[in-house]
Write a protein that holds these residues in place. Structure first.
Motif, PDB file in Angstrom:
ATOM      1  N   PHE A  12       1.044  -1.450   0.292  1.00  0.00           N
ATOM      2  CA  PHE A  12       0.158  -0.209  -0.203  1.00  0.00           C
ATOM      3  C   PHE A  12       0.987   1.236  -0.274  1.00  0.00           C
ATOM      4  N   GLU A  13       2.084   0.777   0.381  1.00  0.00           N
ATOM      5  CA  GLU A  13       3.484   2.588   0.131  1.00  0.00           C
ATOM      6  C   GLU A  13       3.307   2.604  -1.128  1.00  0.00           C
ATOM      7  N   PHE A  14       3.470   1.794  -1.951  1.00  0.00           N
ATOM      8  CA  PHE A  14       3.730   1.973  -3.676  1.00  0.00           C
ATOM      9  C   PHE A  14       3.246   2.936  -4.231  1.00  0.00           C
ATOM     10  N   ASN A  15       3.967   4.146  -5.285  1.00  0.00           N
ATOM     11  CA  ASN A  15       3.604   4.795  -5.611  1.00  0.00           C
ATOM     12  C   ASN A  15       4.151   5.049  -7.161  1.00  0.00           C
ATOM     13  N   MET A  16       2.989   4.889  -8.064  1.00  0.00           N
ATOM     14  CA  MET A  16       3.768   5.347  -9.525  1.00  0.00           C
ATOM     15  C   MET A  16       4.396   6.431  -9.478  1.00  0.00           C
ATOM     16  N   GLY A  33      -6.642  -7.092  -2.123  1.00  0.00           N
ATOM     17  CA  GLY A  33      -6.572  -5.676  -1.791  1.00  0.00           C
ATOM     18  C   GLY A  33      -7.581  -4.479  -2.084  1.00  0.00           C
ATOM     19  N   HIS A  34      -6.893  -3.424  -2.104  1.00  0.00           N
ATOM     20  CA  HIS A  34      -7.943  -2.572  -2.220  1.00  0.00           C
ATOM     21  C   HIS A  34      -7.100  -1.222  -3.226  1.00  0.00           C
ATOM     22  N   CYS A  35      -7.565  -1.008  -4.056  1.00  0.00           N
ATOM     23  CA  CYS A  35      -6.697   0.530  -4.486  1.00  0.00           C
ATOM     24  C   CYS A  35      -7.585   1.547  -5.372  1.00  0.00           C
ATOM     25  N   ARG A  36      -7.681   2.960  -5.211  1.00  0.00           N
ATOM     26  CA  ARG A  36      -8.235   3.304  -6.413  1.00  0.00           C
ATOM     27  C   ARG A  36      -7.696   3.716  -7.654  1.00  0.00           C
ATOM     28  N   LEU A  37      -8.584   4.168  -8.601  1.00  0.00           N
ATOM     29  CA  LEU A  37      -7.549   4.182  -9.833  1.00  0.00           C
ATOM     30  C   LEU A  37      -8.184   5.674 -10.320  1.00  0.00           C
ATOM     31  N   LEU A  38      -7.859   6.525 -11.176  1.00  0.00           N
ATOM     32  CA  LEU A  38      -8.270   7.695 -11.487  1.00  0.00           C
ATOM     33  C   LEU A  38      -8.271   7.178 -12.986  1.00  0.00           C
ATOM     34  N   ILE A  39      -9.185   7.355 -13.728  1.00  0.00           N
ATOM     35  CA  ILE A  39      -8.841   7.898 -15.432  1.00  0.00           C
ATOM     36  C   ILE A  39      -9.506   8.721 -15.766  1.00  0.00           C
ATOM     37  N   ASN A  40      -8.310   9.793 -16.461  1.00  0.00           N
ATOM     38  CA  ASN A  40      -8.788  10.663 -17.122  1.00  0.00           C
ATOM     39  C   ASN A  40      -9.181  12.005 -15.670  1.00  0.00           C
ATOM     40  N   HIS A  41     -10.696  11.946 -15.455  1.00  0.00           N
ATOM     41  CA  HIS A  41     -10.761  12.514 -14.080  1.00  0.00           C
ATOM     42  C   HIS A  41     -12.285  11.934 -13.495  1.00  0.00           C
ATOM     43  N   THR A  42     -12.216  10.805 -13.515  1.00  0.00           N
ATOM     44  CA  THR A  42     -13.319   9.976 -12.330  1.00  0.00           C
ATOM     45  C   THR A  42     -12.355   9.366 -11.676  1.00  0.00           C
ATOM     46  N   LEU A  43     -12.815   9.358 -10.908  1.00  0.00           N
ATOM     47  CA  LEU A  43     -12.219   8.300  -9.696  1.00  0.00           C
ATOM     48  C   LEU A  43     -13.241   6.962  -9.756  1.00  0.00           C
ATOM     49  N   TYR A  44     -12.451   5.287  -9.701  1.00  0.00           N
ATOM     50  CA  TYR A  44     -12.825   3.945  -9.369  1.00  0.00           C
ATOM     51  C   TYR A  44     -12.560   3.853  -7.944  1.00  0.00           C
ATOM     52  N   TYR A  45     -13.236   3.064  -7.033  1.00  0.00           N
ATOM     53  CA  TYR A  45     -12.021   1.957  -6.186  1.00  0.00           C
ATOM     54  C   TYR A  45     -12.709   0.556  -6.608  1.00  0.00           C
ATOM     55  N   SER A 198      -4.151  21.352  -2.471  1.00  0.00           N
ATOM     56  CA  SER A 198      -3.526  20.355  -2.800  1.00  0.00           C
ATOM     57  C   SER A 198      -2.747  19.360  -2.117  1.00  0.00           C
ATOM     58  N   ARG A 199      -2.382  19.137  -0.912  1.00  0.00           N
ATOM     59  CA  ARG A 199      -2.919  18.126   0.050  1.00  0.00           C
ATOM     60  C   ARG A 199      -3.573  16.244  -0.427  1.00  0.00           C
ATOM     61  N   LYS A 200      -4.989  17.453  -0.588  1.00  0.00           N
ATOM     62  CA  LYS A 200      -5.811  16.065  -0.908  1.00  0.00           C
ATOM     63  C   LYS A 200      -6.141  15.178  -2.704  1.00  0.00           C
ATOM     64  N   PHE A 201      -5.527  16.431  -3.372  1.00  0.00           N
ATOM     65  CA  PHE A 201      -5.442  16.507  -4.408  1.00  0.00           C
ATOM     66  C   PHE A 201      -4.724  15.151  -4.785  1.00  0.00           C
ATOM     67  N   LYS A 202      -3.516  15.092  -4.019  1.00  0.00           N
ATOM     68  CA  LYS A 202      -1.982  14.375  -4.245  1.00  0.00           C
ATOM     69  C   LYS A 202      -2.950  12.749  -3.391  1.00  0.00           C
ATOM     70  N   ALA A 203      -3.445  13.201  -2.193  1.00  0.00           N
ATOM     71  CA  ALA A 203      -4.056  11.820  -1.627  1.00  0.00           C
ATOM     72  C   ALA A 203      -4.830  10.876  -2.586  1.00  0.00           C
ATOM     73  N   VAL A 204      -5.651  11.357  -3.466  1.00  0.00           N
ATOM     74  CA  VAL A 204      -6.952  10.703  -3.863  1.00  0.00           C
ATOM     75  C   VAL A 204      -6.270  10.814  -5.179  1.00  0.00           C
ATOM     76  N   THR A 205      -5.457  11.653  -6.090  1.00  0.00           N
ATOM     77  CA  THR A 205      -5.506  11.339  -7.126  1.00  0.00           C
ATOM     78  C   THR A 205      -4.273  10.114  -7.642  1.00  0.00           C
ATOM     79  N   GLY A 206      -3.398  10.384  -6.690  1.00  0.00           N
ATOM     80  CA  GLY A 206      -1.891  10.624  -6.671  1.00  0.00           C
ATOM     81  C   GLY A 206      -0.930  11.820  -7.777  1.00  0.00           C
ATOM     82  N   PHE A 207      -2.008  12.448  -8.244  1.00  0.00           N
ATOM     83  CA  PHE A 207      -0.766  13.921  -9.014  1.00  0.00           C
ATOM     84  C   PHE A 207      -0.391  14.690  -8.014  1.00  0.00           C
TER      85      PHE A 207
END
Length: 269
Positions: A12-16, A33-45, A198-207
């Motif tokens: 879970f500590e891995f970051n692309m 496991g579980h992950c969040r995936l951002l595709i373009n601008h949409t979040l998927y659990y 800024s912090r939340k955007f990075k935490a949620v999207t990875g970007f």
């Protein structure tokens, strides 16, 4: 591009390390496991038993959470791999297979999908001269199976309020990349302070905010370089870059080559 299948375990500590988009299709099936995936601008659990279909050119990034270890199987293949299916079924039906980025396979049918994946892994080891044909057939069988799974639509996942706001921010950036939008402007739109956003955007999207915006702009610029003969400076301005030198540096950092070289590599003059 040839067909590639790989199995990967992530903590879970891995970051692309780098943002991600490519000119081929990618399917990934989450086994644990579980992950969040951002595709373009949409979040998927994504949960075990979910399979994601990522089309060429779609910006995506995965962030892992909650589970110590996450295991996924990734299948990658070029557009040409679908040519025989398009010839037999037509382009519309073939593209219809990719209408939903996330598919939740019914629990009673997951074993069927996993067996197809195992068969592809077996053939990928190069059993004999028939392995390539077998892998292609199993892929078609999996895609058609997934398409039929999509007919029974699962209940939509309701995102937490803060994450829904971040998704709205990503969508705004995605559609307004050509404007000189700022972090402060986007944060205000979703009623967050710039620092928290800024912090939340990075935490949620990875970007990071700037990283996401730059990648959206570079993706559009790359498309224009390949499909038009317009001057590079004109393309840079249209994609939101006010400085041609910055555009060149940003493009090279993401694509590995300068815009002019990229255009020539693809046969565009």
């Amino acid at each position: 591009m040839e067909f590639i299948i790989s199995r990967t375990k992530r903590s879970f500590e891995f970051n692309m390390a780098n943002s991600h988009w490519h000119p081929w299709y990618e399917l990934f099936y989450l086994e644990s496991g579980h992950c969040r995936l951002l595709i373009n601008h949409t979040l998927y659990y994504i949960s075990p038993g979910d399979l994601c279909l990522i089309s060429p050119g779609e910006i995506h990034r995965t962030t892992y959470y909650s589970s110590p270890v996450n295991e996924r199987v990734t299948l990658s293949f070029g557009k040409e791999y679908l040519a025989p299916m398009e010839e037999q079924c037509g382009t519309q039906m073939t593209m219809h297979l990719f209408r939903n980025p996330r598919i939740s396979i019914p629990e009673g049918r997951q074993a069927y999908a996993e067996e197809l994946i195992k068969r592809m892994e077996y053939e990928a080891a190069g059993q004999d001269g028939y392995s390539g044909v077998m892998m292609q057939n199993y892929l078609y069988e999996l895609l058609i199976f997934l398409s039929r799974c999509q007919e029974a639509k699962p209940e939509p996942v309701k995102l937490p309020v803060a994450e829904k706001a971040i998704e709205e921010a990503a969508e705004y950036i995605y559609h307004h990349y050509a404007s000189q939008i700022t972090l402060e402007e986007v944060a205000e739109r979703i009623h967050m302070s710039p620092a928290y956003f800024s912090r939340k955007f990075k935490a949620v999207t990875g970007f990071g905010y700037k990283e996401y915006l730059t990648n959206i702009r570079i993706r559009k610029a790359a498309d224009l370089l390949l499909t038009t003969s317009r001057p590079i400076t004109e393309i840079a301005v249209e994609c939101g870059f006010g400085d041609g030198n910055y555009f060149g540096d940003a493009f090279k950092k993401i694509k590995g080559v300068a815009p002019r070289v990229f255009r020539k590599m693809k046969g565009i003059v």
